[in-house]
Write an enzyme that holds these catalytic residues in place. Sequence first.
Site, PDB file in Angstrom:
ATOM      1  N   ARG A  16       0.677  -1.443   0.028  1.00  0.00           N
ATOM      2  CA  ARG A  16      -0.224   0.173   0.367  1.00  0.00           C
ATOM      3  C   ARG A  16       1.004   1.313   0.320  1.00  0.00           C
ATOM      4  O   ARG A  16       2.154   1.481   0.550  1.00  0.00           O
ATOM      5  CB  ARG A  16      -0.399  -0.102   1.263  1.00  0.00           C
ATOM      6  CG  ARG A  16      -1.778   1.343   1.733  1.00  0.00           C
ATOM      7  CD  ARG A  16      -2.180   0.876   2.525  1.00  0.00           C
ATOM      8  NE  ARG A  16      -2.346   1.893   3.688  1.00  0.00           N
ATOM      9  CZ  ARG A  16      -2.723   2.896   4.315  1.00  0.00           C
ATOM     10  NH1 ARG A  16      -4.148   1.998   5.320  1.00  0.00           N
ATOM     11  NH2 ARG A  16      -2.028   3.422   5.274  1.00  0.00           N
ATOM     12  N   TYR A  37      -2.828  12.296   7.475  1.00  0.00           N
ATOM     13  CA  TYR A  37      -2.861  10.698   8.366  1.00  0.00           C
ATOM     14  C   TYR A  37      -1.965   9.426   6.987  1.00  0.00           C
ATOM     15  O   TYR A  37      -2.110   9.096   5.935  1.00  0.00           O
ATOM     16  CB  TYR A  37      -4.344  10.447   8.258  1.00  0.00           C
ATOM     17  CG  TYR A  37      -4.606   8.467   9.169  1.00  0.00           C
ATOM     18  CD1 TYR A  37      -4.248   8.858  10.237  1.00  0.00           C
ATOM     19  CD2 TYR A  37      -5.135   7.769   8.078  1.00  0.00           C
ATOM     20  CE1 TYR A  37      -4.179   7.632  10.720  1.00  0.00           C
ATOM     21  CE2 TYR A  37      -4.767   6.312   8.712  1.00  0.00           C
ATOM     22  CZ  TYR A  37      -4.813   5.807   9.931  1.00  0.00           C
ATOM     23  OH  TYR A  37      -5.031   5.034  10.952  1.00  0.00           O
ATOM     24  N   ASP A  69      -5.026   4.246  -0.680  1.00  0.00           N
ATOM     25  CA  ASP A  69      -6.227   4.065   0.802  1.00  0.00           C
ATOM     26  C   ASP A  69      -7.346   5.219   0.378  1.00  0.00           C
ATOM     27  O   ASP A  69      -5.771   6.401   1.136  1.00  0.00           O
ATOM     28  CB  ASP A  69      -6.262   3.558   2.358  1.00  0.00           C
ATOM     29  CG  ASP A  69      -7.086   3.707   3.141  1.00  0.00           C
ATOM     30  OD1 ASP A  69      -7.783   4.403   2.827  1.00  0.00           O
ATOM     31  OD2 ASP A  69      -6.983   3.009   3.797  1.00  0.00           O
ATOM     32  N   HIS A 113      -9.086   6.496   2.824  1.00  0.00           N
ATOM     33  CA  HIS A 113      -9.475   7.413   3.877  1.00  0.00           C
ATOM     34  C   HIS A 113     -11.109   7.722   4.056  1.00  0.00           C
ATOM     35  O   HIS A 113     -11.120   8.955   4.642  1.00  0.00           O
ATOM     36  CB  HIS A 113      -8.476   7.946   4.844  1.00  0.00           C
ATOM     37  CG  HIS A 113      -7.231   7.524   5.114  1.00  0.00           C
ATOM     38  ND1 HIS A 113      -6.288   7.377   4.741  1.00  0.00           N
ATOM     39  CD2 HIS A 113      -7.331   5.738   5.761  1.00  0.00           C
ATOM     40  CE1 HIS A 113      -5.133   5.759   5.158  1.00  0.00           C
ATOM     41  NE2 HIS A 113      -5.934   5.549   6.256  1.00  0.00           N
ATOM     42  N   GLU A 118      -8.993   2.074  -2.129  1.00  0.00           N
ATOM     43  CA  GLU A 118      -9.712   1.711  -0.541  1.00  0.00           C
ATOM     44  C   GLU A 118     -10.549   2.922   0.074  1.00  0.00           C
ATOM     45  O   GLU A 118      -9.849   4.024  -0.137  1.00  0.00           O
ATOM     46  CB  GLU A 118      -8.774   0.680   0.797  1.00  0.00           C
ATOM     47  CG  GLU A 118      -9.103   0.947   1.794  1.00  0.00           C
ATOM     48  CD  GLU A 118      -7.863   0.725   2.924  1.00  0.00           C
ATOM     49  OE1 GLU A 118      -7.061   0.409   2.298  1.00  0.00           O
ATOM     50  OE2 GLU A 118      -8.650   0.480   4.419  1.00  0.00           O
ATOM     51  N   GLU A 127     -13.706  -0.714   5.954  1.00  0.00           N
ATOM     52  CA  GLU A 127     -13.324  -1.182   7.186  1.00  0.00           C
ATOM     53  C   GLU A 127     -13.987  -0.832   8.704  1.00  0.00           C
ATOM     54  O   GLU A 127     -13.521  -0.407   9.460  1.00  0.00           O
ATOM     55  CB  GLU A 127     -11.557  -0.972   7.367  1.00  0.00           C
ATOM     56  CG  GLU A 127     -11.604   0.985   7.237  1.00  0.00           C
ATOM     57  CD  GLU A 127     -10.287   1.140   7.239  1.00  0.00           C
ATOM     58  OE1 GLU A 127      -9.324   0.335   6.827  1.00  0.00           O
ATOM     59  OE2 GLU A 127      -9.728   2.206   8.292  1.00  0.00           O
ATOM     60  N   ARG A 143     -12.992  -5.210   2.920  1.00  0.00           N
ATOM     61  CA  ARG A 143     -12.336  -5.155   3.744  1.00  0.00           C
ATOM     62  C   ARG A 143     -12.694  -5.011   5.475  1.00  0.00           C
ATOM     63  O   ARG A 143     -11.639  -4.663   6.383  1.00  0.00           O
ATOM     64  CB  ARG A 143     -11.712  -3.199   3.652  1.00  0.00           C
ATOM     65  CG  ARG A 143     -11.447  -2.626   2.636  1.00  0.00           C
ATOM     66  CD  ARG A 143      -9.775  -3.554   2.755  1.00  0.00           C
ATOM     67  NE  ARG A 143      -8.899  -2.291   3.866  1.00  0.00           N
ATOM     68  CZ  ARG A 143      -7.817  -3.190   4.428  1.00  0.00           C
ATOM     69  NH1 ARG A 143      -8.059  -3.537   4.703  1.00  0.00           N
ATOM     70  NH2 ARG A 143      -7.461  -2.156   5.016  1.00  0.00           N
ATOM     71  N   GLU A 148      -4.313  -7.468   4.904  1.00  0.00           N
ATOM     72  CA  GLU A 148      -3.944  -6.668   5.512  1.00  0.00           C
ATOM     73  C   GLU A 148      -2.841  -7.113   6.249  1.00  0.00           C
ATOM     74  O   GLU A 148      -3.444  -7.496   7.495  1.00  0.00           O
ATOM     75  CB  GLU A 148      -4.415  -5.165   6.154  1.00  0.00           C
ATOM     76  CG  GLU A 148      -3.397  -3.493   6.498  1.00  0.00           C
ATOM     77  CD  GLU A 148      -4.936  -2.721   6.483  1.00  0.00           C
ATOM     78  OE1 GLU A 148      -5.697  -2.906   7.311  1.00  0.00           O
ATOM     79  OE2 GLU A 148      -4.511  -2.128   7.057  1.00  0.00           O
ATOM     80  N   TRP A 170     -13.059  12.016   7.884  1.00  0.00           N
ATOM     81  CA  TRP A 170     -12.637  11.133   8.483  1.00  0.00           C
ATOM     82  C   TRP A 170     -10.955  11.742   7.322  1.00  0.00           C
ATOM     83  O   TRP A 170     -11.241  10.737   6.054  1.00  0.00           O
ATOM     84  CB  TRP A 170     -12.419   9.643   9.215  1.00  0.00           C
ATOM     85  CG  TRP A 170     -11.685   9.611  10.206  1.00  0.00           C
ATOM     86  CD1 TRP A 170     -11.579   9.881  10.805  1.00  0.00           C
ATOM     87  CD2 TRP A 170     -10.329   9.308   9.517  1.00  0.00           C
ATOM     88  NE1 TRP A 170     -10.292   9.905  12.373  1.00  0.00           N
ATOM     89  CE2 TRP A 170      -9.877   8.935  10.923  1.00  0.00           C
ATOM     90  CE3 TRP A 170      -9.102   8.235   8.546  1.00  0.00           C
ATOM     91  CZ2 TRP A 170      -8.279   8.235  10.907  1.00  0.00           C
ATOM     92  CZ3 TRP A 170      -8.817   8.123   9.237  1.00  0.00           C
ATOM     93  CH2 TRP A 170      -7.811   7.752  10.292  1.00  0.00           C
TER      94      TRP A 170
END
Length: 412
Positions: A147, A159, A220, A222, A246, A272, A293, A349, A412
């Site tokens: 990743r 992040y 990702d 996010h 993702e 997730e 996820r 992961e 986020w």
Amino acid sequence: MIIDKAEVIVTSPDRNFVTLRITTDDGLVGIGDATLNGRELAVVAYLQEHVAPLLLGADASRIEDMWQFLYRGAYWRRGPVTMAAIAAVDMALWDIKGKAAGMPVYQLLGGASRDGLMAYGHASGKELPEIFDSIRAHQEKGFRSIRVQTGVPGLKAIYGIASQGADVGDGSVRYDHEPARRGARPTQEDWDTRAYLRHIPTVFEAVRNEFGPELPLLHDGHHRMTPLQAAKLAKSLEPYDLFWLEDCTPAENQEALKLVRQASTTPLAIGEIFNTYWDYKDIIANQLIDYVRSAVTHTGGISHMKKLMDYAAMFQIKSGFHGPTDVSPVGMAAAMHLGLAIHNFGIQEYMQHGERTNQVFRQTFTWNDGYLHPGDEPGLGVTLDVDEAGKYPYEQAYLPFNRLADGTVHDW
Ligand code: KDG
Ligand code: MG
């Protein structure tokens, strides 16, 4: 196999972990992960106040019945706190069943469908040279899938970039501390979606040029984009042949993901922060994702995730189980047993826990040449060293959040 003890153990070796430990009258011990990053004590209270008293005197062999009782019997359904608590009970009971049978949990789930689980690691850097070094360092550790997260010009703190992480005491800076930094308040980061969308394709172009076409690359988002922005990103990344993109949107509005699908063939991974298979019902049936996820820890445990993956299999959708360091070694073990057993495993992961965490949670899994295997010890193969755990009391920790240039709190 009557449950006569249910204890909740909180420890913070490298970060906070919540573990449920169930003991039966015939001396079997099972453990389950209930860690909810940045909201750990909410699950502790749910388990201690509302679940543990119900476990005492129950038959530990009735895993499915216990799941249904805790889920349906509570009246209040779903949500990350409830589902992490149920997951911990479920994992602990599978651990006990494996020990009672003298078999690793994956054998009870139907046996191995493969020899090992391909896992991806987290490479990151503010700028290209750092990113390249990080990818090489992961390859040296055996990772065959990577990743890639990058800094964005103009943004100070983003992040997922390792160099912004905290020193963990051994002189190294680890990303695994960044997601929930210890402290009384969450740290604030900044965000600019247009700058991000401009920059990301240039990074993946450079990474592909440097590392060639074979290396599976993941990214990702996010949850930070609107559907239209996500469509634009997925389309712009198409030439770089990602394994997946993702969390391109928060995915609360699942219908809107059709826009991303229509614009691009970049594979999508989502889930997730989902916590039941009902969260996935439409997104799977409408073929809007390619990878599930969820963490076993956050989606009701092994029993519920097995059903979710069987449903996903009808749509050729595979697993990509969540495995950051805030999933404890117990949750990771549960993911490995399930991933080994199901046919539609995709990738796992694997962020790797720190040494202190590995001393608290003794593990039997193996990591060979890019592949994980949970090992063949009866149960989940993880032992919690309670004395070691006691050395590291809980410390308040929060995930960071971000604001736009005008001060608006962003997704986020
Ligand atoms: O608790 C939140 C983290 O686990 C999460 O932000 C990590 O996005 C993440 C990932 O893909 O591992
Ligand atoms: Mg993620």
